[in-house]
Design a protein around this motif. Structure first.
Motif, PDB file in Angstrom:
ATOM      1  N   ILE A 256       2.695   4.272  -7.068  1.00  0.00           N
ATOM      2  CA  ILE A 256       1.266   4.092  -7.191  1.00  0.00           C
ATOM      3  C   ILE A 256       0.773   2.632  -6.794  1.00  0.00           C
ATOM      4  CG2 ILE A 256      -0.485   3.642  -8.977  1.00  0.00           C
ATOM      5  CD1 ILE A 256       1.343   5.533 -10.850  1.00  0.00           C
ATOM      6  N   PRO A 257       1.389   1.658  -6.773  1.00  0.00           N
ATOM      7  CA  PRO A 257       0.902   0.240  -5.991  1.00  0.00           C
ATOM      8  C   PRO A 257       1.380   0.268  -4.383  1.00  0.00           C
ATOM      9  CG  PRO A 257       3.085  -0.024  -7.324  1.00  0.00           C
ATOM     10  CD  PRO A 257       2.362   1.331  -7.835  1.00  0.00           C
ATOM     11  N   ALA A 258       2.172   1.178  -4.132  1.00  0.00           N
ATOM     12  CA  ALA A 258       2.681   1.164  -2.835  1.00  0.00           C
ATOM     13  C   ALA A 258       1.299   1.948  -2.107  1.00  0.00           C
ATOM     14  CB  ALA A 258       3.880   2.068  -2.280  1.00  0.00           C
ATOM     15  N   ILE A 259       0.660   2.923  -2.586  1.00  0.00           N
ATOM     16  CA  ILE A 259      -0.335   3.548  -1.895  1.00  0.00           C
ATOM     17  C   ILE A 259      -1.729   2.427  -2.020  1.00  0.00           C
ATOM     18  CG2 ILE A 259      -2.293   5.239  -2.408  1.00  0.00           C
ATOM     19  CD1 ILE A 259       0.034   6.579  -1.265  1.00  0.00           C
ATOM     20  N   PHE A 260      -1.752   1.884  -3.148  1.00  0.00           N
ATOM     21  CA  PHE A 260      -2.752   0.985  -3.381  1.00  0.00           C
ATOM     22  C   PHE A 260      -2.686  -0.187  -2.519  1.00  0.00           C
ATOM     23  CE2 PHE A 260      -5.174  -2.512  -5.556  1.00  0.00           C
ATOM     24  CZ  PHE A 260      -6.069  -1.864  -6.322  1.00  0.00           C
ATOM     25  N   ILE A 261      -1.224  -0.671  -2.130  1.00  0.00           N
ATOM     26  CA  ILE A 261      -1.456  -1.613  -1.210  1.00  0.00           C
ATOM     27  C   ILE A 261      -1.369  -1.591   0.175  1.00  0.00           C
ATOM     28  CG2 ILE A 261       0.444  -3.465  -0.601  1.00  0.00           C
ATOM     29  CD1 ILE A 261       1.294  -3.804  -3.567  1.00  0.00           C
ATOM     30  N   TYR A 262      -0.960  -0.380   0.375  1.00  0.00           N
ATOM     31  CA  TYR A 262      -0.828   0.190   1.861  1.00  0.00           C
ATOM     32  C   TYR A 262      -2.305   0.304   2.226  1.00  0.00           C
ATOM     33  CZ  TYR A 262      -1.779   3.315   5.703  1.00  0.00           C
ATOM     34  OH  TYR A 262      -2.013   4.083   6.748  1.00  0.00           O
ATOM     35  N   LEU A 263      -3.309   0.952   1.456  1.00  0.00           N
ATOM     36  CA  LEU A 263      -4.727   0.923   1.693  1.00  0.00           C
ATOM     37  C   LEU A 263      -5.414  -0.418   1.816  1.00  0.00           C
ATOM     38  CD1 LEU A 263      -6.705   3.445   1.786  1.00  0.00           C
ATOM     39  CD2 LEU A 263      -4.401   3.964   0.948  1.00  0.00           C
ATOM     40  N   ILE A 264      -5.090  -1.210   1.416  1.00  0.00           N
ATOM     41  CA  ILE A 264      -5.648  -2.680   1.483  1.00  0.00           C
ATOM     42  C   ILE A 264      -5.294  -2.947   2.969  1.00  0.00           C
ATOM     43  CG2 ILE A 264      -5.539  -5.216   1.089  1.00  0.00           C
ATOM     44  CD1 ILE A 264      -4.733  -4.283  -1.695  1.00  0.00           C
ATOM     45  N   ALA A 265      -3.893  -2.651   3.407  1.00  0.00           N
ATOM     46  CA  ALA A 265      -3.587  -2.875   5.086  1.00  0.00           C
ATOM     47  C   ALA A 265      -4.390  -2.306   5.942  1.00  0.00           C
ATOM     48  CB  ALA A 265      -1.961  -2.989   4.997  1.00  0.00           C
ATOM     49  N   GLU A 266      -4.563  -0.773   5.688  1.00  0.00           N
ATOM     50  CA  GLU A 266      -4.885   0.143   6.649  1.00  0.00           C
ATOM     51  C   GLU A 266      -6.692  -0.146   6.935  1.00  0.00           C
ATOM     52  OE1 GLU A 266      -6.603   4.705   6.797  1.00  0.00           O
ATOM     53  OE2 GLU A 266      -4.465   4.600   6.176  1.00  0.00           O
ATOM     54  N   ALA A 377       0.320  13.160  -9.235  1.00  0.00           N
ATOM     55  CA  ALA A 377      -0.240  13.324  -7.940  1.00  0.00           C
ATOM     56  C   ALA A 377      -1.794  12.828  -8.315  1.00  0.00           C
ATOM     57  CB  ALA A 377      -0.407  14.551  -7.593  1.00  0.00           C
ATOM     58  N   GLY A 378      -2.088  12.987  -9.543  1.00  0.00           N
ATOM     59  CA  GLY A 378      -3.480  12.393  -9.789  1.00  0.00           C
ATOM     60  C   GLY A 378      -3.758  10.820  -9.960  1.00  0.00           C
ATOM     61  N   LEU A 379      -2.477  10.363 -10.311  1.00  0.00           N
ATOM     62  CA  LEU A 379      -2.632   8.876 -10.357  1.00  0.00           C
ATOM     63  C   LEU A 379      -2.377   8.290  -8.927  1.00  0.00           C
ATOM     64  CD1 LEU A 379      -0.062   8.181 -13.359  1.00  0.00           C
ATOM     65  CD2 LEU A 379      -2.405   7.866 -13.364  1.00  0.00           C
ATOM     66  N   LEU A 380      -1.677   9.002  -8.068  1.00  0.00           N
ATOM     67  CA  LEU A 380      -1.522   8.545  -6.822  1.00  0.00           C
ATOM     68  C   LEU A 380      -2.806   8.424  -5.940  1.00  0.00           C
ATOM     69  CD1 LEU A 380       1.949   9.981  -5.873  1.00  0.00           C
ATOM     70  CD2 LEU A 380       1.425   7.717  -6.048  1.00  0.00           C
ATOM     71  N   ILE A 381      -3.623   9.556  -6.240  1.00  0.00           N
ATOM     72  CA  ILE A 381      -4.919   9.873  -5.624  1.00  0.00           C
ATOM     73  C   ILE A 381      -6.062   8.807  -5.975  1.00  0.00           C
ATOM     74  CG2 ILE A 381      -7.067  11.327  -5.536  1.00  0.00           C
ATOM     75  CD1 ILE A 381      -5.297  13.818  -5.993  1.00  0.00           C
ATOM     76  N   MET A 382      -5.951   8.494  -7.331  1.00  0.00           N
ATOM     77  CA  MET A 382      -6.804   7.142  -7.730  1.00  0.00           C
ATOM     78  C   MET A 382      -6.450   5.956  -7.081  1.00  0.00           C
ATOM     79  SD  MET A 382      -7.505   8.136 -11.683  1.00  0.00           S
ATOM     80  CE  MET A 382      -8.888   7.038 -11.838  1.00  0.00           C
ATOM     81  N   ALA A 383      -5.148   5.798  -6.673  1.00  0.00           N
ATOM     82  CA  ALA A 383      -4.626   4.390  -6.140  1.00  0.00           C
ATOM     83  C   ALA A 383      -5.251   4.217  -4.664  1.00  0.00           C
ATOM     84  CB  ALA A 383      -3.128   4.530  -6.005  1.00  0.00           C
ATOM     85  N   ILE A 384      -5.979   5.375  -4.057  1.00  0.00           N
ATOM     86  CA  ILE A 384      -6.438   5.106  -2.899  1.00  0.00           C
ATOM     87  C   ILE A 384      -7.618   4.151  -3.079  1.00  0.00           C
ATOM     88  CG2 ILE A 384      -8.229   6.366  -1.252  1.00  0.00           C
ATOM     89  CD1 ILE A 384      -6.880   8.902  -1.969  1.00  0.00           C
ATOM     90  N   ALA A 385      -8.116   4.020  -4.387  1.00  0.00           N
ATOM     91  CA  ALA A 385      -9.308   2.946  -4.604  1.00  0.00           C
ATOM     92  C   ALA A 385      -8.633   1.324  -4.295  1.00  0.00           C
ATOM     93  CB  ALA A 385      -9.440   2.729  -6.104  1.00  0.00           C
ATOM     94  N   GLY A 386      -7.401   1.297  -3.655  1.00  0.00           N
ATOM     95  CA  GLY A 386      -7.093  -0.199  -3.255  1.00  0.00           C
ATOM     96  C   GLY A 386      -7.701  -0.524  -2.257  1.00  0.00           C
TER      97      GLY A 386
END
Length: 436
Positions: A256-266, A377-386
């Motif tokens: 979950i934080p990996a998705i969140f943090i990656y989105l900050i980078a991209e 999967a739902g939690l990972l989707i919400m992590a896009i908010a990163g």
């Protein structure tokens, strides 16, 4: 940005009723993935434009993209509930209609011109895209055998990348190329008349976008798409489910934080790229020229997806992810500390390394969750908010300088490396199951 897998895409597949052939439906749905990839990346050319029009600092500029990704957090759950009420096909049509309304709101935002109305318009568009993401991905997953679901999803995600790759050219020609801020030399100060004219330059592009969205909504509404039925997809009883915990699965907890943090980078790289190319010590390019280099960044992500898919047939996903994280860290350090064309091409090349990160992290995150796959999967989707936290990089750009702000991106790559090497190891994993 890559289109995420959604809950039904990784769980027991819903049954479908007769309609058009799966191939015909898949061909139509690729247009949705292309469309939201295209519209999302138009923001990368829009942001430097709005920065000049409204005299924004970097914090205010990146706040525009933060509003965009906040929509993922607020709209994900309502989108799922709407799909339950009206079905997948109508939800896709509704999402496209919402995006068209947001695009049309950009016209009064440009006429006023108004920073606040612009934020509202982009939020509405992003909510529509969120609804498309939640509805289209699981639909694609069941248009054929479960064994080839990942292949279908990777295919449509490639069209998402194609849209993202072409968007900078559209924005460069119709927004930056038709504005004083976009064609001016670095350091040029706009007059008030030029700012007003520049603000109105976005009207035609977004009018075109709105028209395309309406046409696509009409086509999908009349297309004989098979209806999805949700019966008998639960694999455990409620009593058994209460005894299980998502937090015992290390790959999800750190995913979950990996998705969140990656989105900050991209998102940070994409949004500040054009301003980066305009720095005198980097390239001194105009915004229009910078947009053409942005095309190469997204093109690298498109190529990297195909290369990554091939590589994962030869070795593990964890190794590919670790290799890409190391590569991304190296080129981001060069971009943050280097000068001239070396720094510029280093930033461009990060697209190759970022390409596989989102889908790979997502897949590793839901591995072994069994009957809890949908919730994970739902939690990972919400992590896009990163992606909303790109405003932190905007603040750093104002505080320590635009180039040094990319040290934040480099730090994000290190977390992805940690996830690839250790955090992604599944614990308490359920045996793999085939979709019914």
């Amino acid at each position: 940005m890559p289109a995420p897998l959604t809950t039904a895409a990784v769980s027991a597949a819903p049954q479908t009723s007769p309609g058009a052939s799966p191939r015909a439906v898949l061909s139509l749905l690729t247009s949705l993935f292309f469309t939201w990839g295209f519209i999302t990346v138009i923001n990368n050319t829009l942001l430097p434009h709005l920065r000049s029009v409204f005299d924004l600092n970097y914090t205010q500029t990146t706040l525009i993209e933060s509003v965009w990704f906040i929509a993922y957090f607020f709209a994900s759950i309502p989108s799922a509930r709407l799909i339950e009420r009206i079905g997948y096909q109508k939800s896709m049509v509704f999402g496209l209609g919402m995006m068209a309304v947001g695009a049309l709101l950009m016209i009064p935002a440009a006429r006023l011109p108004s920073y606040g109305v612009t934020l509202c318009a982009l939020f509405v568009i992003a909510c529509g895209i969120t609804l498309l993401q939640v509805s289209a991905n699981p639909y694609v997953a069941v248009l054929g055998s479960p064994e080839t679901a990942s292949s279908r999803l990777n295919l449509v995600q490639a069209f998402n990348s194609l849209g993202a790759t072409l968007a900078p050219l559209f924005g460069a020609y119709l927004i930056l190329g038709r504005s004083a801020s976009g064609t001016a030399e670095a350091g040029h100060v706009l007059t008030q008349a030029e700012k007003l004219a520049d603000a109105q330059a976005v009207q035609l592009p977004y009018l075109i976008v709105a028209g395309v969205l309406v046409i696509l909504a009409l086509v999908i509404s009349r297309f004989p798409m098979p209806k999805m039925h949700h019966g008998a997809t639960s694999r455990v009883s409620d009593a058994e489910r209460e005894k299980m915990s998502l937090w015992k699965h290390r790959n999800l907890v750190f995913g979950i934080p990996a998705i969140f943090i990656y989105l900050i980078a991209e998102i940070g790289v994409a949004n500040l790229f054009i301003n980066f190319t305009g720095q005198p010590e980097i390239g001194g390019l105009s915004h229009e020229q910078g947009a053409h280099y942005l095309f190469l960044l997204w093109g690298g992500m498109l190529i990297g997806r195909f290369v990554g898919a091939w590589a994962m047939n030869k070795t593990t996903a964890e190794r590919v992810l670790a290799f890409c994280a190391i590569g991304a860290f190296i080129v981001m350090m060069i971009a943050a500390l280097g000068t001239g064309s070396v720094a510029l091409w280093a930033l461009i090349s990060v697209g190759l390394f970022h390409s596989v990160m989102f889908p790979t992290i997502f897949t590793l995150g839901i591995k072994g969750l069994g009957p809890m796959t949908e919730e994970g999967a739902g939690l990972l989707i919400m992590a896009i908010a990163g992606g909303a936290l790109v405003v932190v990089q905007g603040w750093l750009a104002d505080t320590v300088g635009l180039q040094l702000s990319f040290l934040l991106t480099a730090a994000c790559e290190l977390y992805v490396l940690f996830y690839a090497l250790w955090g992604s190891k599944a614990t308490n994993a359920f045996p793999d199951e085939k979709a019914v």
